[in-house]
Design an enzyme around this catalytic site. Structure first.
Site, short mmCIF file in Angstrom:
data_model
loop_
_atom_site.label_atom_id
_atom_site.label_comp_id
_atom_site.label_asym_id
_atom_site.label_seq_id
_atom_site.Cartn_x
_atom_site.Cartn_y
_atom_site.Cartn_z
N GLU A 1 1.22 -1.37 0.00
CA GLU A 1 -0.33 -0.06 -0.06
C GLU A 1 0.65 1.69 -0.36
O GLU A 1 0.17 2.36 0.02
CB GLU A 1 -0.54 0.04 0.87
CG GLU A 1 -2.02 -1.48 1.26
CD GLU A 1 -2.59 -1.16 2.51
OE1 GLU A 1 -3.01 -0.12 2.98
OE2 GLU A 1 -4.24 -2.05 2.10
N LYS B 1 -16.01 -1.13 1.56
CA LYS B 1 -14.62 -1.49 0.71
C LYS B 1 -16.29 -1.90 -0.38
O LYS B 1 -16.36 -2.73 0.05
CB LYS B 1 -14.18 -2.45 1.53
CG LYS B 1 -13.36 -2.62 1.57
CD LYS B 1 -12.04 -3.43 2.48
CE LYS B 1 -11.35 -3.11 3.40
NZ LYS B 1 -10.51 -4.31 4.32
#
Length: 429
Positions: A206, A338
């Site tokens: 990330e 999400k």
């Protein structure tokens, strides 16, 4: 309003980890095209909708998505041709009925979501509207406060930190543009500090650093140092957020959590978190307990939920049924959103709406396996969520979302709002 879908096509592409994922293109009768790519997670909740993988070890170590692609091209496409692209809810319902399972295991959440997102994009393009305006209407105007994951641990890194994400939160900035600058400058200050201390400064999935430190608390201390080194004040300009992802170090047999080299009971873990909250400007803690430990969430929310955002990710998996249970139990004051946990645009919007009407905050989130697709940036503004989690200040698949938010802020002009601390409306700060 009516516009026909004339073509739906899927292909296998790669995500930011070099794993296959599904890309879908939808074409409308006026020639408008919508394209979307589905992300993929590493630390997945056990209640998430099913991501369909081929399991053929000869291709991509079994991670191919040709079956999901085939499901779009052979099963889904024929059902959508001739339908009205402007009716997102109806189209998503057609997809859900076609699948017919609770967790989308027949067609695959990756197949369904790719189509759902691409239809929304095509419809927006047809109306010559930005995606955030199409999804959110005229009142879509809130730029999100970013929770920037700059130190990685847990399942996202090969280091000795148990907590999965240590984030900086520039809630004291006056605008999104400035928040991004605060974050980037702190990221560079952090890199310098780690380098000088002899740590490797390669970045993880990330875009954050993954140093080996003494313990989790040292990671927080290094963040404080970086914030100050960049010229900002911790607890005023920039706050700290944690994603513990506690399910990853929970022992189901003993009911204990293995963190910082020792086993902790729920009560000991709560005291550990409380000590960190007292010492540092921590504004948000995600997944502090196992995804089935509802009682621990209730207790923690009762004790600190008035001053710290407690975010359910694996706990809720963007699922309205699980969220409803959390609301009834007062398990948390926030939900992580999400798209691919639930698998359609409509269901995602339903979860966001339910959380909002119960005074819970929504944190719109990426996955660790991302792509150049910027759908979540528009989704954050469309829903006025006020909070987004889309990684560090490096790696193009993360920066793509930040850059899209810069464009949106510019386009909105004086109407744009950056709410800072007020975005955390479920707590008192």
């Amino acid at each position: 309003m009516y516009i026909e879908i004339i073509d739906v096509f899927a292909r296998e592409v790669l995500d930011s980890r070099g794993n296959p994922t599904v890309e879908v293109e939808v074409m409308l009768e006026d020639g408008s095209i919508g394209r979307a790519i589905v992300p993929s997670g590493a630390s997945t909740g056990k209640f998430e909708a099913l991501e369909l993988r081929d399991g053929d070890k000869k291709r991509y170590l079994g991670k191919g998505v040709l079956k999901a692609v085939e499901n779009v091209n052979e099963l889904i496409a024929p059902k959508l041709l001739g339908l009205n692209a402007y009716d997102q809810v109806y189209i998503d319902n057609v997809l859900l009925e076609l699948d017919g399972t609770e967790n989308k295991s027949k067609l695959g959440a990756n197949a369904i979501l790719g189509v759902s997102m691409a239809v929304a994009r095509a419809a927006a393009n047809s109306l010559q509207l930005p995606l955030y305006k199409y999804l959110g209407g005229v009142n879509a105007k809130v730029l999100p406060v970013p929770l920037m994951n700059v130190i990685n641990g847990g399942a996202h890194a090969d280091n000795n930190l148990d907590i999965q994400e240590f984030m900086i939160v520039p809630a004291g900035a006056p605008s999104f543009r400035e928040a991004l600058r605060y974050g980037a400058e702190t990221f560079h200050a952090l890199k310098k500090i780690l380098k000088e201390a002899g740590h490797v400064t390669a970045v993880g999935d990330e875009g954050g650093f993954a140093p080996n430190l003494k313990n989790n608390e040292e990671a927080i201390q290094v963040l404080i140092q970086a914030i100050q080194s960049a010229g900002y004040e911790p607890g005023k300009d920039i706050f700290i957020a944690l994603d513990v992802a506690a399910s990853e170090f929970y022992n189901e047999e003993t009911g204990k959590y293995f963190i910082d080299g020792s086993e902790k009971t729920v009560d000991e873990l709560i005291e550990y978190y409380k000590s960190l909250i007292e010492k540092y400007p921590i504004i948000s803690i995600e997944d502090p307990f196992d995804q089935e430990d509802w009682e621990a969430y209730q207790k923690f929310n009762k004790e600190v939920g008035n001053k710290v955002q407690i975010v359910g990710d694996d706990l809720y998996v963007t699922n309205v049924k699980r969220l409803q249970k959390g609301i009834e139990l007062k398990a948390s004051n926030s939900i992580l959103i999400k798209l691919n946990q639930i698998g359609s645009v409509t269901e995602t919007l339903n979860a966001i709406e339910l959380a909002k009407t119960n005074n819970m905050t929504n944190v719109i989130s990426h996955r660790s396996g991302e792509t150049e697709d910027t759908f979540i940036a528009d989704l954050a503004v469309a829903t006025n969520a006020g909070l987004i989690k889309t990684g560090s200040l490096s790696r193009s698949e993360r920066i793509a979302k930040y850059n899209q938010l810069l464009r949106i802020e510019e386009e909105l002009g004086d109407v744009a709002q950056y709410r800072g601390l007020d975005a955390f409306y479920s707590i008192k700060r």
